[in-house]
Motif scaffolding. Structure first.
Motif, PDB file in Angstrom:
ATOM      1  N   ASP A   6      57.082  32.587  39.493  1.00 26.72           N
ATOM      2  CA  ASP A   6      55.897  32.982  39.366  1.00 26.72           C
ATOM      3  C   ASP A   6      55.724  33.587  37.797  1.00 26.72           C
ATOM      4  OD1 ASP A   6      53.026  33.165  39.669  1.00 26.72           O
ATOM      5  OD2 ASP A   6      53.235  35.140  40.255  1.00 26.72           O
ATOM      6  N   ASN A  51      51.645  39.396  40.749  1.00 30.71           N
ATOM      7  CA  ASN A  51      50.408  39.877  39.737  1.00 30.71           C
ATOM      8  C   ASN A  51      50.464  41.242  39.441  1.00 30.71           C
ATOM      9  OD1 ASN A  51      49.332  37.365  40.694  1.00 30.71           O
ATOM     10  ND2 ASN A  51      48.093  38.089  42.194  1.00 30.71           N
ATOM     11  N   ALA A  59      52.807  40.944  36.318  1.00 35.39           N
ATOM     12  CA  ALA A  59      52.255  40.143  35.149  1.00 35.39           C
ATOM     13  C   ALA A  59      51.191  41.126  34.445  1.00 35.39           C
ATOM     14  CB  ALA A  59      51.660  39.069  35.663  1.00 35.39           C
ATOM     15  N   LEU A  60      50.413  41.810  35.121  1.00 38.26           N
ATOM     16  CA  LEU A  60      49.212  42.565  34.523  1.00 38.26           C
ATOM     17  C   LEU A  60      49.888  43.775  33.565  1.00 38.26           C
ATOM     18  CD1 LEU A  60      46.756  42.956  37.441  1.00 38.26           C
ATOM     19  CD2 LEU A  60      46.602  41.737  35.146  1.00 38.26           C
ATOM     20  N   GLY A  64      44.870  30.019  41.771  1.00 29.11           N
ATOM     21  CA  GLY A  64      44.999  29.742  40.277  1.00 29.11           C
ATOM     22  C   GLY A  64      44.645  28.374  39.893  1.00 29.11           C
ATOM     23  N   LYS A 110      44.426  37.081  36.212  1.00 37.78           N
ATOM     24  CA  LYS A 110      45.130  37.974  37.019  1.00 37.78           C
ATOM     25  C   LYS A 110      44.308  39.236  37.607  1.00 37.78           C
ATOM     26  CE  LYS A 110      49.265  35.946  37.046  1.00 37.78           C
ATOM     27  NZ  LYS A 110      49.923  35.596  38.211  1.00 37.78           N
ATOM     28  N   ILE A 122      44.560  39.446  41.474  1.00 35.71           N
ATOM     29  CA  ILE A 122      44.972  40.580  42.207  1.00 35.71           C
ATOM     30  C   ILE A 122      44.034  41.120  43.100  1.00 35.71           C
ATOM     31  CG2 ILE A 122      44.786  42.271  40.523  1.00 35.71           C
ATOM     32  CD1 ILE A 122      47.755  43.467  41.075  1.00 35.71           C
TER      33      ILE A 122
END
Length: 254
Positions: free
Chosen positions: A151, A189, A192-193, A27, A51, A55
């Motif tokens: 995170d 990840n 987060a998505l 990142g 992301k 991922i």
């Protein structure tokens, strides 16, 4: 976007995938490149697009490692589940924790990790067979949950913290720790998505091009790590920590 911009993003996505597949920190390469190429995009759209690419590469790296590195799944799966739940929780409460508090704490932790790894020459070079009992599962859940929360709230250095914890708590070598960290990172990840995709914060054409490049970088990085072993990963880990410390230190001084 113009083709030169897509080439620019593709190149940095490849580099991010390569570094991230070995020691994390992709990142740090990919997000600044997106901000540079998309100056008018919302930060949430930058992170959502990042992301998708991240991922994709992380899944590719995780699959490559799993096929060649034996991991204790009784430890990894609870850690992944805890990381998923806490990463989603972190994303939900991100506005409640000021980054002005998080940044100095993380900065100090990175310095401590770098000094410890540098002075402990044997740290992460030998892999100990782990018997997974109740204590190990609990530690896995706690460490996975803590890193998942971090995170979701803040993010920089997540992969590095995971590698350090797998070595320090479970006596993994750098190669096995890197493999395990990728699986936990997939969970953070994905969580987060769950926020970014439904809210429309993904530029799909750009994300898919970067995802392909990130996967290519990840495949290259995992081959290098598997070929050269724990010593190679240790050197890259220290280089990444120094880079993280320099970047965060410069950001706090500005």
């Amino acid at each position: 976007m113009q083709p030169p911009d897509l080439l620019f993003l593709g190149f940095f996505a490849f580099c991010a995938g390569l570094i991230d597949s070995v020691v994390g920190g992709g990142g740090l390469i990919q997000i600044p490149a997106l901000f540079n190429a998309l100056p008018n995009a919302l930060p949430a759209t930058i992170f959502g697009t990042n992301k998708i690419a991240a991922i994709s590469g992380t899944l590719s790296a995780a699959w490559s490692y799993v096929r060649r590195v034996k991991l204790p799944w009784a430890l990894i799966i609870p850690a992944m589940l805890a990381a998923f739940v806490m990463s989603f929780t972190g994303a939900a409460i991100v506005s409640l924790i000021p980054k002005s508090i998080m940044q100095p704490v993380v900065f100090v932790l990175l310095i401590v990790m770098a000094i410890y790894t540098f002075h402990k020459k044997e740290f992460g070079l030998l892999h100990t067979h782990l018997v997974v009992g109740r204590r190990e599962k609990l530690l896995g859940v706690l460490s996975g949950g803590a890193i998942g929360l971090y995170d979701g709230v803040f993010g920089p250095g997540t992969g590095s913290f995971l590698i350090f914890l797998f070595i320090r708590l479970f006596s993994f070598d750098f190669l096995h720790a890197s493999a395990a960290s990728k699986l936990v990172n997939v969970a953070t990840n994905a969580a987060a998505l769950l926020y970014f995709v439904p809210t429309g914060h993904v530029l799909w054409q750009i994300a898919l091009i970067m995802a392909v490049c990130n996967i290519m970088g990840s495949l290259t990085g995992t081959r290098l790590a598997l070929k050269h072993g724990a010593g190679f990963v240790r050197v890259l880990f220290l280089v990444l920590l120094i880079g993280l410390i320099g970047k965060m230190g410069w950001g706090m001084l500005r």
